[in-house]
Write an enzyme that holds these catalytic residues in place. Sequence first.
Site, PDB file in Angstrom:
ATOM      1  N   SER A   1       9.962  18.238  -1.950  1.00  0.00           N
ATOM      2  CA  SER A   1      10.783  17.026  -2.003  1.00  0.00           C
ATOM      3  C   SER A   1      11.847  17.052  -0.922  1.00  0.00           C
ATOM      4  O   SER A   1      12.253  18.112  -0.469  1.00  0.00           O
ATOM      5  CB  SER A   1      11.448  16.884  -3.372  1.00  0.00           C
ATOM      6  OG  SER A   1      12.242  15.717  -3.363  1.00  0.00           O
TER       7      SER A   1
ATOM      8  N   LYS B   1       7.370  18.695 -10.144  1.00  0.00           N
ATOM      9  CA  LYS B   1       7.593  17.699  -9.085  1.00  0.00           C
ATOM     10  C   LYS B   1       7.410  16.281  -9.645  1.00  0.00           C
ATOM     11  O   LYS B   1       8.157  15.360  -9.301  1.00  0.00           O
ATOM     12  CB  LYS B   1       6.634  17.943  -7.912  1.00  0.00           C
ATOM     13  CG  LYS B   1       6.684  16.869  -6.811  1.00  0.00           C
ATOM     14  CD  LYS B   1       8.034  16.848  -6.120  1.00  0.00           C
ATOM     15  CE  LYS B   1       8.271  15.905  -4.986  1.00  0.00           C
ATOM     16  NZ  LYS B   1       7.458  14.892  -4.527  1.00  0.00           N
TER      17      LYS B   1
ATOM     18  N   HIS C   1      10.438  15.436 -11.545  1.00  0.00           N
ATOM     19  CA  HIS C   1      11.481  15.178 -10.533  1.00  0.00           C
ATOM     20  C   HIS C   1      11.376  13.730 -10.045  1.00  0.00           C
ATOM     21  O   HIS C   1      12.361  12.998  -9.993  1.00  0.00           O
ATOM     22  CB  HIS C   1      11.326  16.154  -9.365  1.00  0.00           C
ATOM     23  CG  HIS C   1      12.034  15.726  -8.116  1.00  0.00           C
ATOM     24  ND1 HIS C   1      11.532  14.742  -7.284  1.00  0.00           N
ATOM     25  CD2 HIS C   1      13.208  16.103  -7.565  1.00  0.00           C
ATOM     26  CE1 HIS C   1      12.370  14.545  -6.285  1.00  0.00           C
ATOM     27  NE2 HIS C   1      13.393  15.363  -6.428  1.00  0.00           N
ATOM     28  N   ASN C   2      10.168  13.315  -9.699  1.00  0.00           N
ATOM     29  CA  ASN C   2      10.003  11.956  -9.165  1.00  0.00           C
ATOM     30  C   ASN C   2      10.296  10.911 -10.242  1.00  0.00           C
ATOM     31  O   ASN C   2      10.874   9.867  -9.945  1.00  0.00           O
ATOM     32  CB  ASN C   2       8.586  11.764  -8.632  1.00  0.00           C
ATOM     33  CG  ASN C   2       8.398  12.408  -7.279  1.00  0.00           C
ATOM     34  OD1 ASN C   2       9.034  13.419  -6.983  1.00  0.00           O
ATOM     35  ND2 ASN C   2       7.542  11.858  -6.454  1.00  0.00           N
TER      36      ASN C   2
ATOM     37  N   GLU D   1      13.878  10.602 -10.485  1.00  0.00           N
ATOM     38  CA  GLU D   1      14.325   9.843  -9.298  1.00  0.00           C
ATOM     39  C   GLU D   1      14.204   8.329  -9.565  1.00  0.00           C
ATOM     40  O   GLU D   1      15.118   7.567  -9.254  1.00  0.00           O
ATOM     41  CB  GLU D   1      13.441  10.283  -8.131  1.00  0.00           C
ATOM     42  CG  GLU D   1      13.709   9.623  -6.811  1.00  0.00           C
ATOM     43  CD  GLU D   1      12.672  10.098  -5.764  1.00  0.00           C
ATOM     44  OE1 GLU D   1      12.452  11.320  -5.639  1.00  0.00           O
ATOM     45  OE2 GLU D   1      12.075   9.234  -5.108  1.00  0.00           O
TER      46      GLU D   1
HETATM   47  P1  NBP Z   1       0.130  10.988   4.361  1.00  0.00           P
HETATM   48  O1  NBP Z   1       0.204  10.994   2.886  1.00  0.00           O
HETATM   49  O2  NBP Z   1       0.322   9.717   5.086  1.00  0.00           O
HETATM   50  O3  NBP Z   1      -1.294  11.609   4.796  1.00  0.00           O
HETATM   51  C1  NBP Z   1      -1.691  11.657   6.140  1.00  0.00           C
HETATM   52  C2  NBP Z   1      -2.424  12.946   6.421  1.00  0.00           C
HETATM   53  O4  NBP Z   1      -3.561  13.070   5.549  1.00  0.00           O
HETATM   54  C3  NBP Z   1      -2.960  12.959   7.837  1.00  0.00           C
HETATM   55  O5  NBP Z   1      -2.855  14.264   8.345  1.00  0.00           O
HETATM   56  C4  NBP Z   1      -4.405  12.552   7.627  1.00  0.00           C
HETATM   57  O6  NBP Z   1      -5.258  12.958   8.648  1.00  0.00           O
HETATM   58  C5  NBP Z   1      -4.707  13.303   6.366  1.00  0.00           C
HETATM   59  N1  NBP Z   1      -5.938  12.870   5.700  1.00  0.00           N
HETATM   60  C6  NBP Z   1      -6.256  11.713   5.094  1.00  0.00           C
HETATM   61 BR1  NBP Z   1      -5.163  10.235   4.995  1.00  0.00          BR
HETATM   62  N2  NBP Z   1      -7.481  11.687   4.566  1.00  0.00           N
HETATM   63  C7  NBP Z   1      -7.979  12.900   4.843  1.00  0.00           C
HETATM   64  C8  NBP Z   1      -9.206  13.511   4.558  1.00  0.00           C
HETATM   65  N3  NBP Z   1     -10.142  12.872   3.846  1.00  0.00           N
HETATM   66  N4  NBP Z   1      -9.422  14.775   5.004  1.00  0.00           N
HETATM   67  C9  NBP Z   1      -8.471  15.423   5.687  1.00  0.00           C
HETATM   68  N5  NBP Z   1      -7.260  14.900   5.990  1.00  0.00           N
HETATM   69  C10 NBP Z   1      -7.025  13.653   5.571  1.00  0.00           C
HETATM   70  O7  NBP Z   1       1.131  12.084   4.995  1.00  0.00           O
HETATM   71  P2  NBP Z   1       2.627  12.468   4.585  1.00  0.00           P
HETATM   72  O8  NBP Z   1       3.474  11.265   4.354  1.00  0.00           O
HETATM   73  O9  NBP Z   1       3.047  13.492   5.573  1.00  0.00           O
HETATM   74  O10 NBP Z   1       2.456  13.183   3.165  1.00  0.00           O
HETATM   75  C11 NBP Z   1       1.658  14.331   2.964  1.00  0.00           C
HETATM   76  C12 NBP Z   1       1.687  14.686   1.493  1.00  0.00           C
HETATM   77  O11 NBP Z   1       3.053  14.995   1.135  1.00  0.00           O
HETATM   78  C13 NBP Z   1       1.277  13.552   0.573  1.00  0.00           C
HETATM   79  O12 NBP Z   1       0.643  14.055  -0.565  1.00  0.00           O
HETATM   80  C14 NBP Z   1       2.571  12.916   0.163  1.00  0.00           C
HETATM   81  O13 NBP Z   1       2.503  12.254  -1.084  1.00  0.00           O
HETATM   82  C15 NBP Z   1       3.477  14.146   0.081  1.00  0.00           C
HETATM   83  N6  NBP Z   1       4.897  13.865   0.258  1.00  0.00           N
HETATM   84  C16 NBP Z   1       5.323  12.936   1.161  1.00  0.00           C
HETATM   85  C17 NBP Z   1       6.681  12.696   1.310  1.00  0.00           C
HETATM   86  C18 NBP Z   1       7.177  11.692   2.315  1.00  0.00           C
HETATM   87  O14 NBP Z   1       8.384  11.438   2.308  1.00  0.00           O
HETATM   88  N7  NBP Z   1       6.318  11.138   3.167  1.00  0.00           N
HETATM   89  C19 NBP Z   1       7.599  13.431   0.541  1.00  0.00           C
HETATM   90  C20 NBP Z   1       7.132  14.403  -0.329  1.00  0.00           C
HETATM   91  C21 NBP Z   1       5.779  14.614  -0.481  1.00  0.00           C
HETATM   92  P3  NBP Z   1      -5.594  11.949   9.849  1.00  0.00           P
HETATM   93  O15 NBP Z   1      -4.482  12.129  10.853  1.00  0.00           O
HETATM   94  O16 NBP Z   1      -6.904  12.445  10.361  1.00  0.00           O
HETATM   95  O17 NBP Z   1      -5.667  10.554   9.301  1.00  0.00           O
END
Ligand code: NBP
Length: 483
Positions: free
Chosen positions: A128, A183, A186-187, A190
């Site tokens: 988080s 987690k 937590h959400n 939130e």
């Molecule tokens: P995203 O949730 O937007 O996911 C994008 C990533 O997933 C890219 O690397 C993409 O690869 C990959 N991907 C997908 Br979409 N489908 C795939 C598949 N079938 N096989 C392999 N890779 C695949 O990224 P994020 O916002 O960085 O979040 C990552 C995780 O962390 C998520 O679970 C999210 O819920 C969690 N999270 C996010 C936040 C936040 O603030 N964003 C906070 C806390 C937790 P590609 O480049 O090839 O499309």
Amino acid sequence: MKADIGLVGLAVMGENLVLNMESHGFTIAVYNRTVEKVDAFTSGRGAGKHIIGAHSPKELVAVLKKPRIVMIMVRAGSAVDDTIAQIAPLLEPGDIIVDGGNSNYQDTMRRLAELEGKGLLYVGTGVSGGEEGALNGPSLMPGGSEAAWPHIKPIFQAIAAKVDDGSPCCDWVGPGGAGHFVKMVHNGIEYGDMQLIAEVYHMMRDQLGMTPDEMADVFEAWNKGELDSYLVAITRDILRFKDEDGLPIVDKILDAAGQKGTGKWTGITALDFSVPVTLIVEAVFARCLSAMKDERVRAVKILGKPSGARFKGSRGAFIEDLGKALYAAKIISYAQGFMLLREAAAEYGWKLNYGSIALMWRGGCIIRSRFLGRIKEAFDAEPSLSNLVFAPFFAAQVLENESALRNVVGEAVASGIPVPALSSALEWFDGLRTERLPANLLQAQRDYFGAHTYERIDKPRGEFFHTNWTGHGGSTAASTYVV
Ligand code: NBP
């Protein structure tokens, strides 16, 4: 050069976690499904650092120190399964896969069983703090195969946020899906915190007619006391923020809230476990109602706006009550969240350390606040505390602020301003302190129409009775069960 850890998924979270790890002296190998992003990263933000770009899962695994640690930061759901399917066959028994996405804890339990069956270790960790937290210090909530912990601990505790005394906001949560469960809660919390703040803002805006700048001043003052928290601080900043034309941007944002599902999961889990996590569920439904923008506009045309009484009291005293009501409701919301954690621990046989969970949330994450330090103290003083509002500090605080909460909810009801989270907090608190609820009548009704039986106050618990209410029903009772 061998890498300490591999990371798959170079989106916003993955990239920033890698840079955070690197800044703490670790070498990281990175891979992404769209391989161009690997080169873009290693020649961009990752240039000149201890970061190894891999163009295939095989290349990634080949450069890892043993036991190999592969952290997955891809979109939650089938993308995690797809990635595991690519990585797991390349690993050896004792190697570790860590999923740091927002995975559903039940998926984590399923993946854990599958991978442990193959001799691998699996960790589902909550992360988080968003983009900024990932880069500068997130809150990390790892759970799963405990044998993995000594291997990931040095990396995780190095990159995690630290509280004032230097303690990291990361500790081992427990087995199974415990990390992702914590987690999820937590959400959910939130969602509750955000809705409470939004309701107080609504009261200030529509009942007291305050401007965003005036409200920002109030949030600024609150942020110096018990309400000191990240969400109160960003609310202050949002209220102060001006659009290009110099007017407050908050007034121009459409009132239709989005959601990604973890609040909903908390609500569903609470219902499944029969734990009254009322405030979070109300917060989720409040977002659903907000999203029905067209329906609400139509409703006003057909039904008119609530034509409640105008506020007549002292504005200063009421603002003070709003702060106290927010604080009391927040205590109640956290009490509900910890009840859910306790129930999950009982259900799955997890030994959760609630004080340590409060510490993990104390810094780095979206719900970070001074208040969580108090929660840690309460659970440290009494680890088996069954309900947060029974802790002497919180019992005193909630009682001290109860009349303000009652006053605010009363004013909101009288004036027709919806405050579902604030009022559900009060309803829960009143319900908790009602020795004799009207559920005796519910039991009679259930027995009347369905022969569901009831217990009696003049007989021991566990003895069930059925009454032939109409004279023509049979004396056969339905079996007693809880669903
Ligand atoms: P995203 O949730 O937007 O996911 C994008 C990533 O997933 C890219 O690397 C993409 O690869 C990959 N991907 C997908 Br979409 N489908 C795939 C598949 N079938 N096989 C392999 N890779 C695949 O990224 P994020 O916002 O960085 O979040 C990552 C995780 O962390 C998520 O679970 C999210 O819920 C969690 N999270 C996010 C936040 C936040 O603030 N964003 C906070 C806390 C937790 P590609 O480049 O090839 O499309």
